[in-house]
Write a protein that holds these residues in place. Structure first.
Motif, PDB file in Angstrom:
ATOM      1  N   ILE A 130     -38.448  57.983 -90.600  1.00  0.00           N
ATOM      2  CA  ILE A 130     -38.418  56.900 -89.616  1.00  0.00           C
ATOM      3  C   ILE A 130     -39.195  57.306 -88.364  1.00  0.00           C
ATOM      4  CG2 ILE A 130     -36.200  55.841 -90.269  1.00  0.00           C
ATOM      5  CD1 ILE A 130     -35.017  57.723 -87.966  1.00  0.00           C
ATOM      6  N   ASP A 131     -39.593  56.310 -87.608  1.00  0.00           N
ATOM      7  CA  ASP A 131     -40.095  56.565 -86.259  1.00  0.00           C
ATOM      8  C   ASP A 131     -38.890  56.488 -85.334  1.00  0.00           C
ATOM      9  OD1 ASP A 131     -41.064  56.503 -83.712  1.00  0.00           O
ATOM     10  OD2 ASP A 131     -42.112  54.592 -83.923  1.00  0.00           O
ATOM     11  N   PRO A 132     -38.414  57.625 -84.820  1.00  0.00           N
ATOM     12  CA  PRO A 132     -37.184  57.611 -84.015  1.00  0.00           C
ATOM     13  C   PRO A 132     -37.339  56.839 -82.713  1.00  0.00           C
ATOM     14  CG  PRO A 132     -38.047  59.869 -84.241  1.00  0.00           C
ATOM     15  CD  PRO A 132     -39.010  58.959 -84.939  1.00  0.00           C
ATOM     16  N   HIS A 133     -38.583  56.563 -82.322  1.00  0.00           N
ATOM     17  CA  HIS A 133     -38.789  55.849 -81.061  1.00  0.00           C
ATOM     18  C   HIS A 133     -38.870  54.339 -81.258  1.00  0.00           C
ATOM     19  CE1 HIS A 133     -39.296  59.761 -79.395  1.00  0.00           C
ATOM     20  NE2 HIS A 133     -40.284  60.020 -80.227  1.00  0.00           N
ATOM     21  N   ASN A 134     -38.764  53.888 -82.491  1.00  0.00           N
ATOM     22  CA  ASN A 134     -38.806  52.443 -82.730  1.00  0.00           C
ATOM     23  C   ASN A 134     -37.662  51.760 -81.970  1.00  0.00           C
ATOM     24  OD1 ASN A 134     -37.719  50.007 -84.422  1.00  0.00           O
ATOM     25  ND2 ASN A 134     -39.892  50.193 -84.868  1.00  0.00           N
ATOM     26  N   GLU A 135     -38.015  50.738 -81.178  1.00  0.00           N
ATOM     27  CA  GLU A 135     -37.016  50.169 -80.265  1.00  0.00           C
ATOM     28  C   GLU A 135     -35.929  49.368 -80.970  1.00  0.00           C
ATOM     29  OE1 GLU A 135     -38.942  48.143 -77.022  1.00  0.00           O
ATOM     30  OE2 GLU A 135     -39.963  50.009 -76.421  1.00  0.00           O
ATOM     31  N   VAL A 136     -36.310  48.682 -82.037  1.00  0.00           N
ATOM     32  CA  VAL A 136     -35.309  47.878 -82.751  1.00  0.00           C
ATOM     33  C   VAL A 136     -34.299  48.807 -83.434  1.00  0.00           C
ATOM     34  CG1 VAL A 136     -34.949  46.174 -84.577  1.00  0.00           C
ATOM     35  CG2 VAL A 136     -36.924  45.964 -83.045  1.00  0.00           C
ATOM     36  N   LEU A 137     -34.798  49.857 -84.045  1.00  0.00           N
ATOM     37  CA  LEU A 137     -33.904  50.847 -84.663  1.00  0.00           C
ATOM     38  C   LEU A 137     -32.997  51.472 -83.603  1.00  0.00           C
ATOM     39  CD1 LEU A 137     -33.020  52.725 -87.070  1.00  0.00           C
ATOM     40  CD2 LEU A 137     -34.839  54.290 -86.325  1.00  0.00           C
ATOM     41  N   ALA A 138     -33.575  51.907 -82.502  1.00  0.00           N
ATOM     42  CA  ALA A 138     -32.791  52.564 -81.442  1.00  0.00           C
ATOM     43  C   ALA A 138     -31.699  51.638 -80.920  1.00  0.00           C
ATOM     44  CB  ALA A 138     -33.709  53.022 -80.314  1.00  0.00           C
ATOM     45  N   ALA A 139     -32.048  50.363 -80.711  1.00  0.00           N
ATOM     46  CA  ALA A 139     -31.059  49.411 -80.196  1.00  0.00           C
ATOM     47  C   ALA A 139     -29.972  49.149 -81.233  1.00  0.00           C
ATOM     48  CB  ALA A 139     -31.743  48.109 -79.800  1.00  0.00           C
ATOM     49  N   GLY A 140     -30.358  49.050 -82.496  1.00  0.00           N
ATOM     50  CA  GLY A 140     -29.382  48.831 -83.562  1.00  0.00           C
ATOM     51  C   GLY A 140     -28.394  49.988 -83.649  1.00  0.00           C
ATOM     52  N   LEU A 141     -28.921  51.195 -83.599  1.00  0.00           N
ATOM     53  CA  LEU A 141     -28.045  52.374 -83.696  1.00  0.00           C
ATOM     54  C   LEU A 141     -27.119  52.450 -82.485  1.00  0.00           C
ATOM     55  CD1 LEU A 141     -30.534  55.085 -85.049  1.00  0.00           C
ATOM     56  CD2 LEU A 141     -28.865  53.733 -86.345  1.00  0.00           C
ATOM     57  N   LYS A 142     -27.658  52.148 -81.326  1.00  0.00           N
ATOM     58  CA  LYS A 142     -26.823  52.172 -80.118  1.00  0.00           C
ATOM     59  C   LYS A 142     -25.670  51.181 -80.263  1.00  0.00           C
ATOM     60  CE  LYS A 142     -27.110  52.680 -75.127  1.00  0.00           C
ATOM     61  NZ  LYS A 142     -26.370  53.951 -75.220  1.00  0.00           N
ATOM     62  N   GLY A 143     -25.989  50.020 -80.822  1.00  0.00           N
ATOM     63  CA  GLY A 143     -24.962  49.000 -81.041  1.00  0.00           C
ATOM     64  C   GLY A 143     -23.844  49.500 -81.947  1.00  0.00           C
ATOM     65  N   ILE A 144     -24.184  50.158 -83.051  1.00  0.00           N
ATOM     66  CA  ILE A 144     -23.076  50.613 -83.918  1.00  0.00           C
ATOM     67  C   ILE A 144     -22.339  51.807 -83.309  1.00  0.00           C
ATOM     68  CG2 ILE A 144     -23.295  49.650 -86.248  1.00  0.00           C
ATOM     69  CD1 ILE A 144     -25.046  51.863 -87.030  1.00  0.00           C
ATOM     70  N   ARG A 145     -23.054  52.640 -82.573  1.00  0.00           N
ATOM     71  CA  ARG A 145     -22.346  53.752 -81.904  1.00  0.00           C
ATOM     72  C   ARG A 145     -21.322  53.223 -80.915  1.00  0.00           C
ATOM     73  NH1 ARG A 145     -27.488  56.086 -81.366  1.00  0.00           N
ATOM     74  NH2 ARG A 145     -27.564  55.672 -79.139  1.00  0.00           N
ATOM     75  N   SER A 146     -21.656  52.082 -80.278  1.00  0.00           N
ATOM     76  CA  SER A 146     -20.794  51.593 -79.198  1.00  0.00           C
ATOM     77  C   SER A 146     -19.420  51.159 -79.706  1.00  0.00           C
ATOM     78  CB  SER A 146     -21.473  50.452 -78.450  1.00  0.00           C
ATOM     79  OG  SER A 146     -21.450  49.295 -79.267  1.00  0.00           O
ATOM     80  N   GLY A 147     -19.283  50.882 -80.986  1.00  0.00           N
ATOM     81  CA  GLY A 147     -17.965  50.512 -81.507  1.00  0.00           C
ATOM     82  C   GLY A 147     -17.060  51.708 -81.757  1.00  0.00           C
ATOM     83  N   ARG A 148     -17.620  52.914 -81.708  1.00  0.00           N
ATOM     84  CA  ARG A 148     -16.846  54.083 -82.125  1.00  0.00           C
ATOM     85  C   ARG A 148     -15.713  54.459 -81.168  1.00  0.00           C
ATOM     86  NH1 ARG A 148     -18.257  57.637 -86.229  1.00  0.00           N
ATOM     87  NH2 ARG A 148     -20.108  57.014 -87.406  1.00  0.00           N
ATOM     88  N   ASP A 149     -15.941  54.227 -79.875  1.00  0.00           N
ATOM     89  CA  ASP A 149     -14.937  54.641 -78.911  1.00  0.00           C
ATOM     90  C   ASP A 149     -13.640  53.854 -79.101  1.00  0.00           C
ATOM     91  OD1 ASP A 149     -15.130  56.596 -76.592  1.00  0.00           O
ATOM     92  OD2 ASP A 149     -14.002  54.910 -75.711  1.00  0.00           O
TER      93      ASP A 149
END
Ligand code: AMP
Ligand code: MN
Ligand code: MN
Ligand code: MN
Length: 281
Positions: A86-105
């Motif tokens: 993957i391109d780790p700097h891809n913005e859509v991927l980064a935003a998607g991952l941030k979204g799923i991380r945010s549910g963890r807390d």
């Protein structure tokens, strides 16, 4: 060539810094290595630098948590889809991952409440101590805390007694949908790979239906050789590759010393007739 395309660092639920995982991979004889932290790419820069300094080819990866429902009448299951190259700097991927991380807390707080009722005190703060990445509090960190306080004698037992479906510390959680995860990985130029397909609580027909959806959404590879599979499962999923025309991947799913069944680079090679996922890289 020794290729290991699945491993974890402190950026998710592994025990070692990315550079230290790279060293373990090199020590295990790995030539081509991927770091694939859960829902997180923050370890990739360090991993790449370390891998290349050690003479390995580095493949940037991520392991995405996906919620999939076999049919409207059935319960959701969590399935892991690895994105490789993957391109780790891809913005859509980064935003998607941030979204799923945010549910963890919030999920962790619900887990801690359940555990409290089951007689385990202070699990939220306790697990949090182990999560070096505050955005990535995982069941593995709870497992380490349960061992620490003596409720269980191993993280394996922690999962069996507390952290899996039907047990007192398990809560339902909605991760990414399969189409979302596929879009993020493909959009970032990556290759989606079904992680450890033998580990899900799905019947063979259900799993085959999953493979069909995965393929329709652009998925072309599955893990055959993984630390989670038995030798019968190596054969079964090699056959799945032949039937569906999938490429095959190999990855230890290394989490650190004492927490993994296999060391990086130590799995058997892929069956020779399968097309490796890294064929064109
Ligand atoms: P989470 O993403 O927070 O649900 O945590 C999932 C992680 O827990 C997996 O990636 C594994 O590292 C670990 N895990 C899940 N099931 C088990 C198990 N039965 N034994 C040991 N570790 C497990
Ligand atoms: Mn894990
Ligand atoms: Mn996994
Ligand atoms: Mn993994």
């Amino acid at each position: 060539m020794n290729v290991d395309l699945h491993s974890h660092s402190l950026a998710s639920d592994g025990l070692l810094k990315p550079a230290a995982v790279a060293m373990r991979a090199r020590a295990g004889g790995v030539d081509v290595w991927a770091l694939t932290d859960h829902d997180e790419t923050s370890g990739l820069a360090e991993a790449k630098e370390a891998a290349e300094a050690l003479g390995m080819r580095f493949i940037p990866g991520v392991e995405i948590s996906v919620t999939w429902r076999p049919s409207p009448a059935q319960k959701d299951v969590t399935i892991h889809v690895v994105g490789l190259n993957i391109d780790p700097h891809n913005e859509v991927l980064a935003a998607g991952l941030k979204g799923i991380r945010s549910g963890r807390d919030e999920r962790a707080r619900r887990m801690a409440l359940d555990l409290e009722i089951a007689g385990v005190r202070g699990a939220f703060e306790g697990a949090k101590k182990y999560a070096i990445n505050p955005e990535l509090l995982s069941r593995t960190h709870f497992a380490r805390y349960l061992v620490e306080v003596g409720m269980v004698s191993s993280t394996h037992q922690a999962f069996n007694r507390y952290l899996t479906e039907g047990k007192p510390g398990y809560v339902e959680h909605e991760w990414a949908s399969l189409p979302q995860a596929m879009e993020w990985i493909l959009g970032a130029g990556g290759v989606p790979v079904v992680a450890h397909p033998g580990r899900y609580k799905l019947s063979t027909p259900q799993l085959n239906r999953f493979f069909g959806e995965f393929q329709q959404l652009g998925g072309g590879a599955i893990e055959v050789m993984t630390g989670s599979h038995t030798s019968e499962q190596y054969n079964h999923f090699a056959e799945v590759c032949r039937c569906f025309g999938f490429r095959a991947s190999r990855g230890s799913d290394y989490h650190g010393p004492g927490e993994s069944r296999v060391e990086p680079g130590s799995l058997p090679p892929l069956p020779r007739d399968l097309t490796p996922v890294w064929q064109d890289w």
